[in-house]
Design a protein around this motif. Structure first.
Motif, short mmCIF file in Angstrom:
data_model
loop_
_atom_site.label_atom_id
_atom_site.label_comp_id
_atom_site.label_asym_id
_atom_site.label_seq_id
_atom_site.Cartn_x
_atom_site.Cartn_y
_atom_site.Cartn_z
N HIS A 90 52.45 88.30 57.49
CA HIS A 90 51.85 87.09 56.93
C HIS A 90 50.35 87.28 56.83
N ALA A 91 49.76 86.50 55.93
CA ALA A 91 48.32 86.57 55.72
C ALA A 91 47.83 85.21 55.23
N ILE A 92 46.54 85.03 55.30
CA ILE A 92 45.89 83.85 54.71
C ILE A 92 45.26 84.32 53.41
N GLY A 93 45.72 83.74 52.30
CA GLY A 93 45.20 84.09 50.99
C GLY A 93 43.97 83.28 50.66
N GLU A 94 42.98 83.95 50.05
CA GLU A 94 41.74 83.27 49.72
C GLU A 94 41.12 83.90 48.48
N ASP A 95 40.75 83.06 47.53
CA ASP A 95 39.98 83.49 46.36
C ASP A 95 38.55 83.68 46.84
N ILE A 96 38.08 84.93 46.84
CA ILE A 96 36.71 85.17 47.33
C ILE A 96 35.71 85.26 46.19
N GLY A 97 36.15 84.96 44.98
CA GLY A 97 35.22 84.85 43.88
C GLY A 97 35.34 85.92 42.81
N HIS A 98 34.47 85.79 41.84
CA HIS A 98 34.47 86.65 40.66
C HIS A 98 34.27 88.12 41.03
N ILE A 99 34.94 88.98 40.29
CA ILE A 99 34.89 90.43 40.53
C ILE A 99 33.46 90.96 40.46
N MET B 58 47.73 81.86 42.32
CA MET B 58 46.49 81.31 42.86
C MET B 58 46.59 79.80 43.03
N LYS B 59 47.28 79.12 42.13
CA LYS B 59 47.51 77.69 42.30
C LYS B 59 48.33 77.42 43.56
N GLN B 60 49.35 78.26 43.79
CA GLN B 60 50.20 78.12 44.96
C GLN B 60 49.43 78.41 46.24
N ILE B 61 48.56 79.43 46.22
CA ILE B 61 47.76 79.77 47.39
C ILE B 61 46.75 78.66 47.69
N LYS B 62 46.22 78.05 46.65
CA LYS B 62 45.29 76.94 46.86
C LYS B 62 46.00 75.79 47.57
N ASN B 63 47.27 75.58 47.24
CA ASN B 63 48.07 74.51 47.83
C ASN B 63 48.54 74.87 49.25
N CYS B 64 48.88 76.14 49.47
CA CYS B 64 49.34 76.62 50.78
C CYS B 64 48.85 78.05 50.94
N SER B 65 47.84 78.25 51.76
CA SER B 65 47.18 79.56 51.83
C SER B 65 47.95 80.61 52.62
N THR B 66 48.99 80.22 53.36
CA THR B 66 49.79 81.20 54.07
C THR B 66 50.72 81.91 53.09
N VAL B 67 50.64 83.24 53.08
CA VAL B 67 51.47 84.04 52.19
C VAL B 67 52.23 85.06 53.03
N ALA B 68 53.27 85.63 52.44
CA ALA B 68 53.98 86.74 53.06
C ALA B 68 53.75 87.97 52.19
N ILE B 69 53.59 89.11 52.84
CA ILE B 69 53.37 90.37 52.14
C ILE B 69 54.29 91.43 52.70
N SER B 70 54.65 92.39 51.85
CA SER B 70 55.59 93.42 52.28
C SER B 70 55.39 94.66 51.42
N GLY B 71 55.54 95.81 52.06
CA GLY B 71 55.48 97.07 51.34
C GLY B 71 55.63 98.24 52.30
N GLU B 72 56.33 99.24 51.88
CA GLU B 72 56.45 100.52 52.58
C GLU B 72 56.50 100.39 54.11
N TRP B 73 57.58 99.83 54.62
CA TRP B 73 57.85 99.70 56.05
C TRP B 73 56.86 98.77 56.76
N PHE B 74 56.33 97.80 56.03
CA PHE B 74 55.47 96.78 56.61
C PHE B 74 55.86 95.43 56.03
N SER B 75 55.89 94.41 56.87
CA SER B 75 56.00 93.04 56.38
C SER B 75 55.20 92.15 57.32
#
Length: 135
Positions: A73-82, A54-71
């Motif tokens: 990019h996304a914009i990561g965002e803390d949307i608040g308390h559960i 979360m510290k890293q996403i706050k510094n740079c919100s672009t992330v890479a994601i991958s799983g089960e034949w998908f890869s």
């Protein structure tokens, strides 16, 4: 709904293990496995607001994601308390998807630092039944 969104929803609309990559302040990449679900164009997970990711996403919100034949990019965002009222619908989806392990002591909903991370997909490559979807 576009075909790639249908496939992502079908494939990842449940508890799914995903690789999440972030970049630290020195430019070093970090990858970890997370449990996530896909809903309405984004991946969601529950995490700790003070974690390195979360510290890293706050510094740079672009992330890479991958799983089960998908890869992609996304914009990561803390949307608040559960337990925040505005997160009720997605929190219920996460609790249901993660029901097999949710109550094992790993998640403390009373901790104000237990937050939902949304990763809004911006682009990606998805393979399904021999077809490549690039979006």
């Amino acid at each position: 709904m576009e075909k790639h969104l249908e496939i992502l929803t079908e494939r990842f609309g449940k508890d799914s293990l995903m690789a999440l990559a972030t970049v630290d302040e020195k430019g070093n990449p970090w990858v970890r496995t997370i449990d996530a679900i896909f809903h309405d164009g984004s991946f969601y997970t529950i995490t700790y607001a003070l974690s390195n990711k979360m510290k890293q996403i706050k510094n740079c919100s672009t992330v890479a994601i991958s799983g089960e034949w998908f890869s992609g990019h996304a914009i990561g965002e803390d949307i608040g308390h559960i337990k925040a009222e505005e997160n009720r619908d997605i929190a219920d989806r996460l609790r249901n998807a993660f029901a097999s392990w949710y109550s094992n002591g790993h998640i403390n909903e009373d901790d104000p630092n237990t937050v939902i991370l949304r990763m809004k997909v911006t682009d990606g490559i998805l393979f399904s039944n021999g077809i490549r979807y690039e979006f």
